[in-house]
Enzyme design. Structure first.
Site, PDB file in Angstrom:
ATOM      1  N   LYS A 180       0.673  -1.363   0.103  1.00  0.00           N
ATOM      2  CA  LYS A 180       0.185  -0.006  -0.118  1.00  0.00           C
ATOM      3  C   LYS A 180       0.776   1.202  -0.042  1.00  0.00           C
ATOM      4  O   LYS A 180       0.558   2.256  -0.550  1.00  0.00           O
ATOM      5  CB  LYS A 180      -0.953   0.122   0.928  1.00  0.00           C
ATOM      6  N   ASN A 181       2.014   1.290   0.845  1.00  0.00           N
ATOM      7  CA  ASN A 181       2.772   2.678   1.040  1.00  0.00           C
ATOM      8  C   ASN A 181       3.409   2.811  -0.292  1.00  0.00           C
ATOM      9  O   ASN A 181       3.736   4.143  -0.526  1.00  0.00           O
ATOM     10  CB  ASN A 181       3.393   2.722   2.404  1.00  0.00           C
ATOM     11  N   CYS A 237      -3.949   7.848  10.112  1.00  0.00           N
ATOM     12  CA  CYS A 237      -4.240   7.163  11.338  1.00  0.00           C
ATOM     13  C   CYS A 237      -3.510   8.112  12.397  1.00  0.00           C
ATOM     14  O   CYS A 237      -2.501   8.861  12.335  1.00  0.00           O
ATOM     15  CB  CYS A 237      -3.247   5.870  11.399  1.00  0.00           C
ATOM     16  N   ARG A 247       2.403  13.654  13.967  1.00  0.00           N
ATOM     17  CA  ARG A 247       2.772  13.466  12.547  1.00  0.00           C
ATOM     18  C   ARG A 247       3.164  15.009  11.631  1.00  0.00           C
ATOM     19  O   ARG A 247       2.086  15.278  10.572  1.00  0.00           O
ATOM     20  CB  ARG A 247       1.659  12.728  11.884  1.00  0.00           C
ATOM     21  N   ASP A 307       4.841  -0.150  12.037  1.00  0.00           N
ATOM     22  CA  ASP A 307       3.707  -0.622  11.683  1.00  0.00           C
ATOM     23  C   ASP A 307       3.159  -2.197  12.052  1.00  0.00           C
ATOM     24  O   ASP A 307       2.253  -2.450  11.801  1.00  0.00           O
ATOM     25  CB  ASP A 307       3.505  -0.527  10.193  1.00  0.00           C
ATOM     26  N   ARG A 360      -8.533   0.163   4.943  1.00  0.00           N
ATOM     27  CA  ARG A 360      -7.701   1.033   4.359  1.00  0.00           C
ATOM     28  C   ARG A 360      -6.517   0.421   3.746  1.00  0.00           C
ATOM     29  O   ARG A 360      -5.773   0.811   2.566  1.00  0.00           O
ATOM     30  CB  ARG A 360      -7.189   2.069   5.313  1.00  0.00           C
TER      31      ARG A 360
HETATM   32  C1  EPZ Z   1       4.879   6.385   6.743  1.00  0.00           C
HETATM   33  O1  EPZ Z   1       4.111   7.459   7.418  1.00  0.00           O
HETATM   34  C2  EPZ Z   1       3.755   5.244   6.498  1.00  0.00           C
HETATM   35  N1  EPZ Z   1       2.545   6.215   5.793  1.00  0.00           N
HETATM   36  C3  EPZ Z   1       3.466   4.772   7.895  1.00  0.00           C
HETATM   37  O2  EPZ Z   1       2.359   3.731   7.506  1.00  0.00           O
HETATM   38  C4  EPZ Z   1       4.386   4.382   8.547  1.00  0.00           C
HETATM   39  O3  EPZ Z   1       4.094   4.072   9.865  1.00  0.00           O
HETATM   40  C5  EPZ Z   1       5.540   5.362   8.624  1.00  0.00           C
HETATM   41  O4  EPZ Z   1       5.802   5.992   7.539  1.00  0.00           O
HETATM   42  C6  EPZ Z   1       6.758   4.837   9.445  1.00  0.00           C
HETATM   43  O5  EPZ Z   1       7.274   3.686   8.634  1.00  0.00           O
HETATM   44  C7  EPZ Z   1       2.713   6.188   4.548  1.00  0.00           C
HETATM   45  O6  EPZ Z   1       3.635   5.552   3.628  1.00  0.00           O
HETATM   46  C8  EPZ Z   1       1.484   6.808   3.768  1.00  0.00           C
HETATM   47  P1  EPZ Z   1       7.564   9.378   8.933  1.00  0.00           P
HETATM   48  P2  EPZ Z   1       4.897   8.770   7.328  1.00  0.00           P
HETATM   49  O7  EPZ Z   1       7.440  10.600   7.894  1.00  0.00           O
HETATM   50  O8  EPZ Z   1       5.850   9.109   6.102  1.00  0.00           O
HETATM   51  C9  EPZ Z   1       7.966  12.503  12.461  1.00  0.00           C
HETATM   52  C10 EPZ Z   1       0.594   2.366   7.935  1.00  0.00           C
HETATM   53  O9  EPZ Z   1      -0.061   1.845   9.078  1.00  0.00           O
HETATM   54  N2  EPZ Z   1       8.318  13.664  11.395  1.00  0.00           N
HETATM   55  O10 EPZ Z   1       8.610   8.248   8.504  1.00  0.00           O
HETATM   56  O11 EPZ Z   1       4.027   9.848   8.040  1.00  0.00           O
HETATM   57  C11 EPZ Z   1       6.703  11.601  12.459  1.00  0.00           C
HETATM   58  O12 EPZ Z   1       5.655  12.395  13.268  1.00  0.00           O
HETATM   59  C12 EPZ Z   1       0.986   3.883   8.054  1.00  0.00           C
HETATM   60  O13 EPZ Z   1       0.560   1.890   7.057  1.00  0.00           O
HETATM   61  C13 EPZ Z   1       8.297  14.899  11.664  1.00  0.00           C
HETATM   62  O14 EPZ Z   1       8.540  15.214  12.805  1.00  0.00           O
HETATM   63  O15 EPZ Z   1       6.042   8.553   8.571  1.00  0.00           O
HETATM   64  C14 EPZ Z   1       7.090  10.460  13.084  1.00  0.00           C
HETATM   65  O16 EPZ Z   1       7.243  10.626  14.540  1.00  0.00           O
HETATM   66  C15 EPZ Z   1       0.754   4.418   9.531  1.00  0.00           C
HETATM   67  N3  EPZ Z   1       8.404  15.760  10.309  1.00  0.00           N
HETATM   68  C16 EPZ Z   1       8.729   9.758  12.533  1.00  0.00           C
HETATM   69  O17 EPZ Z   1       9.009  11.327  11.911  1.00  0.00           O
HETATM   70  C17 EPZ Z   1       8.266  15.354   9.576  1.00  0.00           C
HETATM   71  O18 EPZ Z   1       8.197  16.323   8.528  1.00  0.00           O
HETATM   72  C18 EPZ Z   1       8.570   9.112  11.134  1.00  0.00           C
HETATM   73  O19 EPZ Z   1       7.264   9.694  10.588  1.00  0.00           O
HETATM   74  C19 EPZ Z   1       7.915  13.961   9.095  1.00  0.00           C
HETATM   75  C20 EPZ Z   1       7.869  13.170   9.992  1.00  0.00           C
END
Ligand code: EPZ
Length: 436
Positions: A22-23, A117, A122, A306, A398
């Site tokens: 999916k991602n 979610c 985030r 995840d 989803r």
């Molecule tokens: C992706 O989310 C996935 N979503 C998530 O999958 C997954 O949990 C996550 O990566 C981690 O592997 C999609 O691909 C659509 P991050 P993403 O940016 O990109 C912080 C699922 O269940 N952060 O790697 O949003 C953030 O808050 C979902 O399929 C900032 O602070 O995750 C988090 O604590 C849920 N500033 C950490 O970094 C930013 O600009 C990692 O987030 C970006 C992120």
């Protein structure tokens, strides 16, 4: 309201085929509009997040065709200068990939801020910082629309303050069509980051180093059409592996890349399962009592966030005390209250859960608080002798294609119902089966 009714207690046995990731698909479908040519994407999972994103792509003038269940063709040559915004778009996280794609191709993006979610704050500051470094002006309107514009994008040396999958992907997209060389330091290394890089390269981009901490992108003038198949879903595969373990089953997961599953397989071995691998399949056999262990979720190649709810559910059935620490999101234990309805003994302190294992869960009525936690509650229900109910299953849908169907094919008794009548008939069917 739609719900799953689960009659637990059976060991899952058999074979499950994993769908496309999916991602990875969300990023790749968004990136498909970065060329005027037609792009064909195969192995796209049939899940609701993908349907929402493809509607968004269509709503700004791209021609989206869906000739087969897992195939999309997209032609973005007629894209209009419109904001990407509606209720549905605001509900999914993957919509933020439209910012990188539109900014790269049209030097102008207006996209509603992402939902997704509720597992933490985030923020998207790292995405916006990356776009600014490439020369874009970025602002967020009070209505929640991110506006990113640029006369020209230029290469830049970008240090990510933290490892972010979304920011790495978004910057990679925009930088592919910038002038000059972009270097992303402290990049995310997840399999779907690599999949997007491979996809963009198949369209003529020049990206090297995806899958390592440093990604180097030499911008090109234009991208061309391509045909591409999405990688298998690491988390869907992991979820079935954990379902096999929780029900003391014997399940072979097919259409996987075992290399992507290493941290998950290693943890299952520590917990006492037997794991065997072939080129594109993994067999999980669980007999006897599960062993406790400690887990900390981390960016790839660490144990994935995840899979955190699924590992908590499994360790709740082990022979001792385990500690699970959430290293990625700050608020990803909200489901524990639901799991405790099944008698789980879990104490959460900040980002840490202390789990006292026991022989079995007791059936309960629960509510899925998010996608992966919803799947984890289904695993708990499958392991518990008797009938459980889980509502709010739109979260689960989803990201899991044919979840009840795939579970039924390996002996899980799970029925999706959408009304009181359907619920009564499902309960009758499950109980009759129990007597016969
Ligand atoms: C992706 O989310 C996935 N979503 C998530 O999958 C997954 O949990 C996550 O990566 C981690 O592997 C999609 O691909 C659509 P991050 P993403 O940016 O990109 C912080 C699922 O269940 N952060 O790697 O949003 C953030 O808050 C979902 O399929 C900032 O602070 O995750 C988090 O604590 C849920 N500033 C950490 O970094 C930013 O600009 C990692 O987030 C970006 C992120």
């Amino acid at each position: 309201m739609e719900q799953y009714i689960v009659k637990g207690g059976n060991s899952l046995v058999g074979e499950v085929e994993i769908s496309g990731a999916k991602n990875a698909a969300l990023a790749i479908l968004a990136a498909s509009i970065m060329t005027d040519d037609t792009v064909t994407i195969e192995n796209v999972p049939d899940v609701s997040d993908i349907r929402v994103l493809t509607q968004a792509i269509e709503s700004i003038g791209a021609v989206v065709e869906h000739p087969q269940r897992h195939v999309y063709t997209i032609n973005g040559s007629q894209i209009l200068d419109l904001p990407v915004d509606n209720e549905l778009i605001r509900s999914i996280r993957g919509s933020y990939y439209m910012i990188g794609a539109l900014l790269g191709k049209h030097k102008n993006a207006q996209v509603a801020l992402p939902g997704g979610c509720a597992i933490g704050l985030r923020p998207i500051d790292q995405h916006l910082k990356g776009f600014k470094a490439l020369g874009a002006e970025v602002r967020v309107k009070p209505s929640g629309i991110v506006v990113a514009t640029a006369k020209n994008l230029h290469g830049a040396h970008i240090y990510m303050d933290l490892v972010s999958v979304g920011a790495t992907i978004n910057v990679m997209m925009a930088a592919s069509l910038a002038k000059g060389i972009t270097i992303i330091e402290n990049a995310a290394k997840e399999p779907h980051v690599v999949d997007l890089a491979n996809f963009l390269n198949s369209m003529g981009a020049r990206i090297r180093g995806a899958g390592t901490d440093v990604i180097r992108i030499k911008g090109v003038e234009r991208l061309h059409g391509t045909e591409y198949a999405i990688i298998p879903d690491q988390i869907e595969a992991g979820t079935y592996m954990f379902a096999a373990a929780a029900t003391r089953g014997d399940v072979t997961i097919t259409n996987v890349i075992p290399k992507h599953m290493e941290s998950i397989s290693a943890k299952l071995k520590e917990i006492g399962c037997q794991i065997s691998e072939s080129d594109d399949a993994i067999r999980v056999v669980a007999t006897g009592r599960l062993q406790p262990t400690n887990v900390k979720t981390m960016p790839y190649p660490g144990f994935p966030t995840d899979m955190q709810p699924q590992v908590v559910v499994l360790l709740g059935l082990s022979n001792g005390t385990s500690i699970v620490t959430e290293g990625v999101f700050e608020n990803r234990f909200r489901y524990v209250d639901e799991l405790m309805k099944m008698g789980a003994k879990v104490t959460v302190e900040g980002r840490t859960a202390i789990i006292d294992g026991q022989d079995a869960y007791t059936p309960a009525t629960m509510s899925a608080p998010d996608l992966r936690a919803g799947a984890a509650l289904v695993i708990a229900a499958l392991s518990a002798d008797g009938i459980s109910k889980i509502d709010n299953i739109h979260y689960v849908e989803r990201g899991y294609e044919d979840f009840p169907e795939k579970l039924r094919a390996i002996g899980g008794e799970i029925i999706k119902t959408a009304s009181k009548e359907e619920e009564s008939s499902a309960l009758r069917r499950l109980n009759l089966k129990a007597i016969s």
